[in-house]
Scaffold this motif. Structure first.
Motif, PDB file in Angstrom:
ATOM      1  N   CYS A 149       1.935 -17.843 -40.413  1.00 57.19           N
ATOM      2  CA  CYS A 149       0.473 -17.729 -40.290  1.00 57.19           C
ATOM      3  C   CYS A 149      -0.194 -17.653 -41.657  1.00 57.19           C
ATOM      4  O   CYS A 149      -1.213 -18.303 -41.898  1.00 57.19           O
ATOM      5  N   LEU A 202      -3.973 -20.590 -34.219  1.00 54.36           N
ATOM      6  CA  LEU A 202      -4.286 -19.735 -33.071  1.00 54.36           C
ATOM      7  C   LEU A 202      -3.057 -19.511 -32.204  1.00 54.36           C
ATOM      8  O   LEU A 202      -2.791 -18.392 -31.745  1.00 54.36           O
ATOM      9  N   ILE A 203      -2.287 -20.563 -31.988  1.00 52.41           N
ATOM     10  CA  ILE A 203      -1.085 -20.435 -31.147  1.00 52.41           C
ATOM     11  C   ILE A 203      -0.039 -19.557 -31.824  1.00 52.41           C
ATOM     12  O   ILE A 203       0.490 -18.614 -31.218  1.00 52.41           O
ATOM     13  N   LEU A 222      -1.143 -15.861 -32.084  1.00 52.44           N
ATOM     14  CA  LEU A 222      -0.916 -15.107 -30.847  1.00 52.44           C
ATOM     15  C   LEU A 222       0.551 -14.736 -30.714  1.00 52.44           C
ATOM     16  O   LEU A 222       0.886 -13.587 -30.353  1.00 52.44           O
ATOM     17  N   ALA A 259       1.315 -11.904 -33.094  1.00 52.32           N
ATOM     18  CA  ALA A 259       0.799 -10.611 -32.621  1.00 52.32           C
ATOM     19  C   ALA A 259       1.724 -10.023 -31.554  1.00 52.32           C
ATOM     20  O   ALA A 259       2.033  -8.823 -31.575  1.00 52.32           O
ATOM     21  N   ILE A 260       2.158 -10.868 -30.628  1.00 49.40           N
ATOM     22  CA  ILE A 260       3.086 -10.403 -29.586  1.00 49.40           C
ATOM     23  C   ILE A 260       4.425 -10.011 -30.213  1.00 49.40           C
ATOM     24  O   ILE A 260       4.997  -8.962 -29.891  1.00 49.40           O
TER      25      ILE A 260
END
Length: 298
Positions: free
Chosen positions: A242, A260-261, A264, A267-268
């Motif tokens: 990222c 964005l993908i 996410l 973050a997970i």
């Protein structure tokens, strides 16, 4: 001495890109040695800079005083799993230290605050602060990266965090740390295992527990502990991706959907990694790095 010139090229055709020549010296690779020094150095290697240089530099680890500094450092530990696992490993060990403590390769001295107030702290580092993204400090004693400028048995404890991978001959520096450590003194060190090339061209090694055990064979009571697990490695890699994709450029517009993908997923992954560090879900066979405790024999 015969000088070997090795050209490292990409296998597929790309536009011409700048190259740099590095000469191998005692303490590492030198980009622009003097003419006289070249005759005393070993092999030179011409490297494709675009391929072997870093896409972005590591952010220096700083721990500023006050509430804002504590909040900033704590926030970084949420996102930086290498720092978090180093901090967790070091905190209980540094809290027990007393007497004179030497911090080898101290950088911005981020872990100094973990020592008890009664400790006498000494930090040493190479005088190349700018190459490692550090700021010069009058509190830090300069050394050449190998020879520690203190007499034998000068310190009760030694701290060496995320340094040995940047030392061309780590055994030589370890021998020096053994020399300046008092009998029955302790050494605490951390090294990365799963980490991208950083502070290029001064990044030479990744160590396994077997290699660490061999390098510290002159110490007694050597114990090695994993820092993090495979789940934290995955999260760390996603965060690095990222950061790379978010570098300012015209192409950032086209990369936004991918950012964005992956953002996410990162973050997970980060949430899972923190849970894994608490509940030990992951495998220790592929950690972020290692922490080491050693004691000098009497």
């Amino acid at each position: 001495m015969v000088t070997h010139l090795i050209e490292l090229r990409l296998l597929h055709i790309q536009p011409a890109r700048p190259k740099r020549t590095y000469w191998r010296g005692v303490t590492g690779w030198l980009e622009s040695p003097s003419v006289d020094m070249k005759g005393r150095l070993g092999h030179k290697v011409t490297m494709d800079c675009a391929r072997f240089s870093e896409e972005f530099k590591p952010i220096p680890i700083k721990r500023r005083a006050g509430l804002i500094g504590s909040v900033a450092f704590g926030t970084r530990m949420v996102l930086d799993l290498q720092l978090l696992t180093c901090f967790r490993f070091l905190k209980p060990r540094l809290a027990k230290m007393q007497g004179k403590v030497l911090d080898v390769g101290c950088g911005e001295m981020p872990f100094r605050g973990l020592l008890p107030p009664g400790c006498k702290y000494t930090g040493i580092d190479v005088p190349l602060a700018d190459e490692f993204g550090m700021t010069q400090s009058s509190d830090i004693i300069a050394f050449d990266g190998v020879h520690i400028p203190f007499p034998d048995a000068s310190f009760d404890h030694i701290l060496c965090t995320e340094v040995l991978e940047h030392v061309k001959s780590p055994e030589a520096l370890i021998a020096e740390m053994h020399r300046v450590l008092r009998p029955n003194g302790t050494l605490v060190a951390t090294v990365p295992f799963s980490a991208r090339v950083h502070h290029a061209p001064h990044d030479y090694h990744r160590f396994t527990p077997y290699r660490l055990t061999d390098m510290f064979c002159n110490f007694s009571e050597v114990t090695i502990q994993e820092r993090g697990d495979d789940l934290s490695v995955i999260a760390n890699k996603l965060i690095v991706v990222c950061m790379r994709l978010l570098k300012p450029s015209v192409a950032l517009i086209w990369r936004l959907p991918l950012v964005l993908i992956i953002g996410l997923a990162a973050a997970i992954g980060l949430a899972v990694a923190h849970l894994s560090l608490w509940f030990r879900w992951g495998s220790l066979a592929d950690p972020l790095g290692y922490g080491l405790d050693a004691k000098k024999m009497i």
